[in-house]
Design a protein around this motif. Sequence first.
Motif, PDB file in Angstrom:
ATOM      1  N   VAL A   1       0.838  -1.205   0.000  1.00 47.45           N
ATOM      2  CA  VAL A   1       0.000   0.000   0.000  1.00 47.45           C
ATOM      3  C   VAL A   1       0.869   1.250   0.000  1.00 47.45           C
ATOM      4  O   VAL A   1       0.650   2.189  -0.780  1.00 47.45           O
ATOM      5  CB  VAL A   1      -0.946  -0.002   1.216  1.00 47.45           C
ATOM      6  CG1 VAL A   1      -1.648   1.344   1.347  1.00 47.45           C
ATOM      7  CG2 VAL A   1      -1.980  -1.097   1.076  1.00 47.45           C
ATOM      8  N   GLY A   2       1.887   1.280   0.869  1.00 49.04           N
ATOM      9  CA  GLY A   2       2.733   2.467   0.972  1.00 49.04           C
ATOM     10  C   GLY A   2       3.504   2.767  -0.290  1.00 49.04           C
ATOM     11  O   GLY A   2       3.476   3.892  -0.803  1.00 49.04           O
ATOM     12  N   VAL A   3       4.176   1.745  -0.812  1.00 43.35           N
ATOM     13  CA  VAL A   3       4.969   1.952  -2.024  1.00 43.35           C
ATOM     14  C   VAL A   3       4.059   2.212  -3.220  1.00 43.35           C
ATOM     15  O   VAL A   3       4.353   3.065  -4.068  1.00 43.35           O
ATOM     16  CB  VAL A   3       5.881   0.738  -2.273  1.00 43.35           C
ATOM     17  CG1 VAL A   3       6.606   0.873  -3.604  1.00 43.35           C
ATOM     18  CG2 VAL A   3       6.885   0.588  -1.142  1.00 43.35           C
TER      19      VAL A   3
ATOM     20  N   ALA B   1      -5.017 -14.108  -1.550  1.00 34.80           N
ATOM     21  CA  ALA B   1      -3.856 -14.853  -1.055  1.00 34.80           C
ATOM     22  C   ALA B   1      -4.220 -15.626   0.216  1.00 34.80           C
ATOM     23  O   ALA B   1      -3.802 -16.780   0.388  1.00 34.80           O
ATOM     24  CB  ALA B   1      -2.700 -13.892  -0.776  1.00 34.80           C
ATOM     25  N   SER B   2      -5.004 -15.026   1.093  1.00 29.71           N
ATOM     26  CA  SER B   2      -5.431 -15.711   2.319  1.00 29.71           C
ATOM     27  C   SER B   2      -6.338 -16.888   1.995  1.00 29.71           C
ATOM     28  O   SER B   2      -6.237 -17.959   2.624  1.00 29.71           O
ATOM     29  CB  SER B   2      -6.160 -14.719   3.237  1.00 29.71           C
ATOM     30  OG  SER B   2      -5.331 -13.616   3.551  1.00 29.71           O
ATOM     31  N   LEU B   3      -7.227 -16.711   1.013  1.00 30.88           N
ATOM     32  CA  LEU B   3      -8.117 -17.803   0.609  1.00 30.88           C
ATOM     33  C   LEU B   3      -7.321 -18.982   0.057  1.00 30.88           C
ATOM     34  O   LEU B   3      -7.573 -20.147   0.411  1.00 30.88           O
ATOM     35  CB  LEU B   3      -9.111 -17.295  -0.436  1.00 30.88           C
ATOM     36  CG  LEU B   3     -10.073 -18.338  -1.043  1.00 30.88           C
ATOM     37  CD1 LEU B   3     -10.960 -18.933   0.047  1.00 30.88           C
ATOM     38  CD2 LEU B   3     -10.907 -17.704  -2.138  1.00 30.88           C
TER      39      LEU B   3
ATOM     40  N   LEU C   1       9.716  -6.724  -6.144  1.00 31.49           N
ATOM     41  CA  LEU C   1       9.973  -7.070  -4.749  1.00 31.49           C
ATOM     42  C   LEU C   1       8.690  -7.034  -3.933  1.00 31.49           C
ATOM     43  O   LEU C   1       8.509  -7.830  -3.006  1.00 31.49           O
ATOM     44  CB  LEU C   1      11.025  -6.121  -4.159  1.00 31.49           C
ATOM     45  CG  LEU C   1      12.433  -6.279  -4.727  1.00 31.49           C
ATOM     46  CD1 LEU C   1      13.370  -5.240  -4.135  1.00 31.49           C
ATOM     47  CD2 LEU C   1      12.976  -7.674  -4.448  1.00 31.49           C
ATOM     48  N   ASN C   2       7.792  -6.100  -4.254  1.00 29.95           N
ATOM     49  CA  ASN C   2       6.490  -6.073  -3.591  1.00 29.95           C
ATOM     50  C   ASN C   2       5.740  -7.390  -3.812  1.00 29.95           C
ATOM     51  O   ASN C   2       5.177  -7.965  -2.881  1.00 29.95           O
ATOM     52  CB  ASN C   2       5.651  -4.915  -4.135  1.00 29.95           C
ATOM     53  CG  ASN C   2       5.840  -3.647  -3.340  1.00 29.95           C
ATOM     54  OD1 ASN C   2       6.338  -3.670  -2.221  1.00 29.95           O
ATOM     55  ND2 ASN C   2       5.464  -2.529  -3.909  1.00 29.95           N
ATOM     56  N   THR C   3       5.720  -7.839  -5.058  1.00 31.85           N
ATOM     57  CA  THR C   3       5.013  -9.078  -5.391  1.00 31.85           C
ATOM     58  C   THR C   3       5.648 -10.271  -4.685  1.00 31.85           C
ATOM     59  O   THR C   3       4.945 -11.132  -4.131  1.00 31.85           O
ATOM     60  CB  THR C   3       5.038  -9.300  -6.913  1.00 31.85           C
ATOM     61  OG1 THR C   3       4.459  -8.161  -7.558  1.00 31.85           O
ATOM     62  CG2 THR C   3       4.255 -10.540  -7.292  1.00 31.85           C
ATOM     63  N   PHE C   4       6.983 -10.333  -4.692  1.00 34.28           N
ATOM     64  CA  PHE C   4       7.674 -11.423  -4.000  1.00 34.28           C
ATOM     65  C   PHE C   4       7.298 -11.436  -2.517  1.00 34.28           C
ATOM     66  O   PHE C   4       7.005 -12.487  -1.941  1.00 34.28           O
ATOM     67  CB  PHE C   4       9.199 -11.269  -4.137  1.00 34.28           C
ATOM     68  CG  PHE C   4       9.718 -11.610  -5.499  1.00 34.28           C
ATOM     69  CD1 PHE C   4       9.149 -12.627  -6.241  1.00 34.28           C
ATOM     70  CD2 PHE C   4      10.782 -10.906  -6.046  1.00 34.28           C
ATOM     71  CE1 PHE C   4       9.626 -12.946  -7.502  1.00 34.28           C
ATOM     72  CE2 PHE C   4      11.264 -11.209  -7.304  1.00 34.28           C
ATOM     73  CZ  PHE C   4      10.688 -12.238  -8.034  1.00 34.28           C
ATOM     74  N   THR C   5       7.324 -10.272  -1.890  1.00 41.38           N
ATOM     75  CA  THR C   5       7.061 -10.184  -0.456  1.00 41.38           C
ATOM     76  C   THR C   5       5.643 -10.629  -0.124  1.00 41.38           C
ATOM     77  O   THR C   5       5.417 -11.377   0.835  1.00 41.38           O
ATOM     78  CB  THR C   5       7.286  -8.744   0.034  1.00 41.38           C
ATOM     79  OG1 THR C   5       8.605  -8.327  -0.323  1.00 41.38           O
ATOM     80  CG2 THR C   5       7.143  -8.657   1.541  1.00 41.38           C
ATOM     81  N   LEU C   6       4.667 -10.186  -0.905  1.00 40.84           N
ATOM     82  CA  LEU C   6       3.284 -10.577  -0.654  1.00 40.84           C
ATOM     83  C   LEU C   6       3.093 -12.074  -0.883  1.00 40.84           C
ATOM     84  O   LEU C   6       2.355 -12.747  -0.141  1.00 40.84           O
ATOM     85  CB  LEU C   6       2.346  -9.773  -1.558  1.00 40.84           C
ATOM     86  CG  LEU C   6       0.848  -9.823  -1.214  1.00 40.84           C
ATOM     87  CD1 LEU C   6       0.610  -9.364   0.215  1.00 40.84           C
ATOM     88  CD2 LEU C   6       0.050  -8.968  -2.182  1.00 40.84           C
ATOM     89  N   GLY C   7       3.757 -12.623  -1.900  1.00 40.91           N
ATOM     90  CA  GLY C   7       3.679 -14.057  -2.137  1.00 40.91           C
ATOM     91  C   GLY C   7       4.276 -14.864  -0.999  1.00 40.91           C
ATOM     92  O   GLY C   7       3.706 -15.880  -0.572  1.00 40.91           O
TER      93      GLY C   7
ATOM     94  N   LEU D   1      -5.711  -3.922  -3.663  1.00 42.15           N
ATOM     95  CA  LEU D   1      -4.751  -4.580  -2.781  1.00 42.15           C
ATOM     96  C   LEU D   1      -5.455  -5.377  -1.695  1.00 42.15           C
ATOM     97  O   LEU D   1      -4.993  -6.462  -1.313  1.00 42.15           O
ATOM     98  CB  LEU D   1      -3.815  -3.538  -2.155  1.00 42.15           C
ATOM     99  CG  LEU D   1      -2.776  -2.936  -3.105  1.00 42.15           C
ATOM    100  CD1 LEU D   1      -2.032  -1.795  -2.428  1.00 42.15           C
ATOM    101  CD2 LEU D   1      -1.787  -3.998  -3.564  1.00 42.15           C
ATOM    102  N   LEU D   2      -6.575  -4.854  -1.200  1.00 38.98           N
ATOM    103  CA  LEU D   2      -7.357  -5.600  -0.218  1.00 38.98           C
ATOM    104  C   LEU D   2      -7.862  -6.902  -0.833  1.00 38.98           C
ATOM    105  O   LEU D   2      -7.820  -7.972  -0.198  1.00 38.98           O
ATOM    106  CB  LEU D   2      -8.530  -4.744   0.269  1.00 38.98           C
ATOM    107  CG  LEU D   2      -9.411  -5.348   1.364  1.00 38.98           C
ATOM    108  CD1 LEU D   2      -8.598  -5.573   2.637  1.00 38.98           C
ATOM    109  CD2 LEU D   2     -10.598  -4.432   1.658  1.00 38.98           C
ATOM    110  N   GLY D   3      -8.340  -6.834  -2.076  1.00 34.21           N
ATOM    111  CA  GLY D   3      -8.793  -8.038  -2.762  1.00 34.21           C
ATOM    112  C   GLY D   3      -7.667  -9.033  -2.977  1.00 34.21           C
ATOM    113  O   GLY D   3      -7.857 -10.253  -2.807  1.00 34.21           O
ATOM    114  N   VAL D   4      -6.476  -8.543  -3.341  1.00 39.84           N
ATOM    115  CA  VAL D   4      -5.319  -9.432  -3.537  1.00 39.84           C
ATOM    116  C   VAL D   4      -4.950 -10.119  -2.232  1.00 39.84           C
ATOM    117  O   VAL D   4      -4.655 -11.329  -2.200  1.00 39.84           O
ATOM    118  CB  VAL D   4      -4.131  -8.637  -4.100  1.00 39.84           C
ATOM    119  CG1 VAL D   4      -2.857  -9.476  -4.069  1.00 39.84           C
ATOM    120  CG2 VAL D   4      -4.415  -8.186  -5.518  1.00 39.84           C
ATOM    121  N   ALA D   5      -4.967  -9.362  -1.129  1.00 43.43           N
ATOM    122  CA  ALA D   5      -4.631  -9.943   0.178  1.00 43.43           C
ATOM    123  C   ALA D   5      -5.631 -11.017   0.570  1.00 43.43           C
ATOM    124  O   ALA D   5      -5.248 -12.092   1.075  1.00 43.43           O
ATOM    125  CB  ALA D   5      -4.588  -8.849   1.231  1.00 43.43           C
TER     126      ALA D   5
END
Length: 820
Positions: free
Chosen positions: A475-477, A792-794, A690-696, A785-789
């Motif tokens: 979100v920040g970046v 990922a949780s699902l 790097l954002n994508t890697f971190t969230l994954g 981003l909320l939907g992506v999170a």
Amino acid sequence: MKRAVWTLAVLLSHWRRHPMQLATLLIGLISATALWSGVQALNAQARISYDRAAATFGGARTAMLVGRDRANFPQALFVSLRRAGWPVSPVLEGRIQIGGRSFRLLGIEPITLPAEVGNTPAIGRAGLQSFVTPPGEMLVAPEVLSDLHLPEGARPLASGGTELPPLRVQAQLAPGVLVVDIGVAQRLLNMPDQLSRLVVGKIKGKPAPLENVVGDRLHLIKADAESDLERLTDSFHLNLTAFGLLSFVVGLFIVNSAVGLAFEQRRPMLRTLRACGVSARMLNAVLVIELVSLALVAGAIGLVCGYGIAASLLPDVAASLRGLYGAQIPGQLTLKSEWWVAGLAISVLGALAAATATLTKAIRLPVLVAAQPQAWQQAQQRWLIVQSAVALAVFAAAGGFLWFGDSLVSGFAVLAALMLAAALLLPTILERVLTLGQRNAHRPLAVWFWADSRQQLSGLSLALMALLLALAVNVGVGTMVESFSRTFVSWLDGRLAADVYVNAASDAQATEIKAWLRNRPEVQAILPGGRAESQMAGAPIEILGLPDHPTYSEHWPLLESTANAWVRLRAGDAGLVSEQLARRLKLGIGDRIEVPAPGGSWPLEVIGIYADYGNPKGQIAVNYAALTRRFPAIPATRFGLRVLPAEIPALISGLRERFGLDDRNLADQATMKAESKRIFNRTFAVTAALNTFTLGVAGIALLTSLLTLSNSRLPQLAPLWAIGITRRELASIELVKTLSVALITALLALPLGLLVAWCLIAVVNVKAFGWRLPFHVFPLQLLQLLGVAMAASLLAALLPVLKLARMQPTSLIKIFADER
């Protein structure tokens, strides 16, 4: 020794029975090591390039004598110092254009150049004669030949039509640098008997005091371990390191969960080994050996993956450093053996750090306690109060860094403290929210739902922290990049106001082109432009010449100015300064500055401050006619055109056909804006990756935590199944519980991410680049981003839930007969 070997064999048998857990543990270590080592490889490659640049014939790594305000000085001072015993050698520096490209020209005197000065041995005695005798030689990096599409030995033409010495490759040189004999440089730059600096070798004996020889005309600058380019790019590399460290920590969350799952399932095995006479100390020593062995295997694979990540991101990193700082980075990785050793060490240390808490609890818990299913999870609950107190202390530290800090490191310290405090406070917040839900529930199953969710927090807290941090950084970046993108587009509209831009190969060609354009009715105005370089406060600056035309006065991106700024600019005694220069020198409207020029200092009054995003140097904009009077040697090859929009394609075609101009020398406004936006997007490609890697990785951490809890939760779920709730309903309840805590975490991550964005924009960017962007909030981006999170949780929750839904009834019946 034999007992330890047998103990290790027994422990390793667990991984043969549970290959998925082994894969999870290895994936955590591999991802953590790969992301960290990949970032370090990129940083190492960049620093190798900085070393090449800094060691180029007397850079910042060499002591030198410079004139007052870094202005040029007479060559006679060099002669006087040599006669007085000073081991000095002259250097002349300037810029020349070849084929429309600007290069840094260095003139040296190889006979007197000290041996310890960078790259001197590469000239060699055999090549000395050809270097100093006509026509001389021009030393260049291999990248220069590629850029110019010329073979070694070719003699290109400078912008003024002067034939240059033959090109000779020198691999140690930095890209963009041309090195010639100082006599050749003085002729090419039209600076006879002038020097830019004197490099100082190792002083032997006691030469005459500097003041007695040259007075106050020169001053000594000692050798610096860090070059200007390194200081300038520290922010970028600190940013990369921060991302790498965050990804590494999130990867260790996976390791922590996998180790916890292994301990959970090996409790009966551990108890049996202890009962057979294996001491707690030996058992833990064997566990450490097992973990270190797995870490070395994962570390080796992670290094290979990290090399691949670095190789794939290197072009984007090079584009970022070139676009933001003007740094030249080659397109191939050159890594030292230290990088491989450090990668294996960080993998081992990370694995031990992730397993420390579990190993400590295992050695301290009595044997019988180890057989109780809730022992590990109950121990976590005691830390909630301590964790909250530590979080409040870290929040206070963040405020202190923000209030008292005045550096780039303090800016990143604010970010780190905010994110650490938020992560530590997350379990307490979730506990309060779930407690509130339990109090408001009335039906028995609903009360159990909230109470059981609270019980799961101890096992999920680390994974939820990882999700919080990963989403907050995204979100920040994302907010910062989108704010920058919106601002960058409007800024481009102001800076690229002309319709067509021309960069002639020489002054003669520029004169010919202008004469041809004056006879073209579609050309409404010819806007000459010029650019000179100087020094202020020990740092390089650019002086930009602007013609007196409404194109600039109506579109220039001024942030603040006097009421009649453009009228005042005509006189030549006033200037506009870029935002970063104003911040660095603490300049305001009405202040006066002295700009070093060939004819002496040029006094200017600051009448405006403007945005100049992406320029690593400070910049001053002055009237074009005044610039040419103060810097008469600048080339007059660049100019813009105002053209009727419908006639632009035809005019460009005519210029190409008549004067042989290519895309490097001729561009319309739309093309330049598109190219600028492409470079802008590529600049932040590394951050996005790097954002994508971190969230994954955070999603994988949540998956491993859920797998860790799945077996240990059967005693809580079996009674519900026994009273009539089906396995499918139990699976649905578990899925809703996981998604509920993930949703609460994601909602908390949104304001934290906006706070991170504010810190990046208002604190880090200002310290790193010298400019401040306007802050914007993008609701649609937050929803995405909320939907992506949640997605990922699902995905992370599906595997444990499907296992529960398909579990055989016999497995649940066994729970009631089990020793637990």
